[in-house]
Design an enzyme around this catalytic site. Structure first.
Site, mmCIF file in Angstrom:
data_model
loop_
_atom_site.group_PDB
_atom_site.id
_atom_site.type_symbol
_atom_site.label_atom_id
_atom_site.label_comp_id
_atom_site.label_asym_id
_atom_site.label_seq_id
_atom_site.Cartn_x
_atom_site.Cartn_y
_atom_site.Cartn_z
ATOM 1 N N SER A 45 36.336 27.280 48.360
ATOM 2 C CA SER A 45 36.837 28.632 48.631
ATOM 3 C C SER A 45 35.730 29.676 48.654
ATOM 4 O O SER A 45 35.858 30.705 49.324
ATOM 5 C CB SER A 45 37.891 29.008 47.588
ATOM 6 N N GLY A 82 39.862 24.946 47.315
ATOM 7 C CA GLY A 82 40.311 23.904 46.413
ATOM 8 C C GLY A 82 39.571 22.596 46.543
ATOM 9 O O GLY A 82 39.838 21.655 45.783
ATOM 10 N N ASN A 110 35.165 23.316 41.854
ATOM 11 C CA ASN A 110 36.491 22.797 41.542
ATOM 12 C C ASN A 110 36.433 21.532 40.688
ATOM 13 O O ASN A 110 37.378 21.220 39.970
ATOM 14 C CB ASN A 110 37.282 22.547 42.830
ATOM 15 N N ASP A 198 40.588 37.774 40.141
ATOM 16 C CA ASP A 198 40.730 36.460 39.510
ATOM 17 C C ASP A 198 39.510 36.065 38.688
ATOM 18 O O ASP A 198 39.544 35.090 37.934
ATOM 19 C CB ASP A 198 41.040 35.381 40.555
ATOM 20 N N HIS A 201 36.140 34.517 42.306
ATOM 21 C CA HIS A 201 35.618 34.720 43.659
ATOM 22 C C HIS A 201 34.993 36.102 43.802
ATOM 23 O O HIS A 201 35.579 37.092 43.348
ATOM 24 C CB HIS A 201 36.736 34.552 44.687
#
Length: 227
Positions: A45, A82, A110, A198, A201
Site C-alpha cells: 500500500s 495488503g 505487512n 491511521d 501511511h
C-alpha cells in the site's frame, strides 16, 4: 546546361548513400539513449498510494521528481495494498515483462503487521531478487525495520534481511521507506504532520519528503537499467 556522366552520377549516389548511413549510425545511439527506461515499483500500500488521490501517491510524485531532474525513466506502479513478501514473490515473474528495465522492491511491512517469521520474509525476498537476477534486471531494495514490540531477537533478524540481501545480490539499497520521515523530526511530530490518521501511511506531504530522499537512488537505478 550541365551534363553528368553515368559513372560520375553513380559515384555521387554512392557517396550520398555512405553519408546517409553515417548519419543513421550517429543518430541511432542518441535516440536509444533518450528512450526512457521502464522501472516497476513492486510493493504494497505504501507503493500503491493508499488513502491518497492518484497524483499524490508515491509513484506519481516519484515520476514528477524524475522528470524534473531529467532522469529518463517511466515508473510503473505495481503496488498492491495488503501485499506481503509472499504476494510479491507470487507475481514477480509476470510483473517483469520484457519491457521492464529495472525494479524497486518495497515489501515487508505487512509481514511485520502479521508477525511473520523473518526466515520466511528472507526466503520470499530472495526469490524475488533471484527472479530479477535471472532476467538481468537491476534492483533497488528498500529496507524495512521491525518495531521493538516483537522482541530484540526478532527485530535483529528482520532488520538484517535487507542490507544482507542487497550485498548478496549487488542491488542498490535504500534503508527504509519511512526513514526519511523519522530522520526529519521526532516520530510523534511526524504522526501529526506527515502521516495519515491511521499512523501507518504517509500523507501527500510525507510522500514528498520520501520521494526527495529516494529520488537520487532511483535515478541511479535508471542509469543502471540503461546500461
Amino acid at each position: 546546361m550541365i551534363f553528368v556522366t553515368y559513372g560520375a552520377a553513380r559515384r555521387l549516389g554512392n557517396r550520398l548513400s555512405l553519408i546517409l548511413v553515417k548519419i543513421v549510425l550517429i543518430t541511432l545511439p542518441a535516440m536509444a539513449a533518450s528512450e526512457p527506461v521502464r522501472i516497476v515499483a513492486l510493493g504494497d500500500s505504501l507503493t500503491q498510494g493508499y488513502g491518497l488521490i492518484q497524483q499524490d501517491g508515491f509513484t506519481a510524485q516519484l515520476q514528477r521528481w524524475l522528470d524534473a531532474h531529467e532522469a529518463e525513466a517511466t515508473i510503473v506502479n505495481a503496488g498492491v495494498s495488503g501485499d506481503t513478501t509472499a504476494g510479491g514473490l507470487s507475481r514477480v515473474d509476470w510483473t517483469l515483462t520484457p519491457d521492464i528495465d529495472g525494479m524497486i522492491v518495497a515489501l515487508g511491512g505487512n509481514d511485520l503487521l502479521r508477525g511473520l517469521s523473518p526466515e520466511l520474509s528472507r526466503a520470499n525476498l530472495t526469490g524475488i531478487l533471484e527472479a530479477a537476477e535471472a532476467k538481468d534486471i537491476p534492483v533497488l531494495l528498500v529496507g524495512m525495520q521491525a518495531p521493538g514490540n516483537y522482541g530484540a531477537e526478532y527485530k535483529a533478524q528482520f532488520d538484517a534481511i535487507y542490507p544482507e540481501l542487497a550485498e548478496e545480490f549487488g542491488t542498490l539499497y535504500f534503508e527504509g521507506f519511512l526513514k526519511p520521515l523519522s530522520d526529519l523530526a521526532p516520530w510523534e511530530q511526524m504522526l501529526d504532520t506527515h502521516m495519515q490518521p491511521d499512523g501507518i501511511h504517509p500523507n501527500a506531504t510525507g510522500v514528498s519528503v520520501i520521494v526527495e530522499a529516494i529520488g537520487p537512488t532511483v535515478a541511479e537505478l535508471a542509469d543502471l537499467a540503461r546500461e
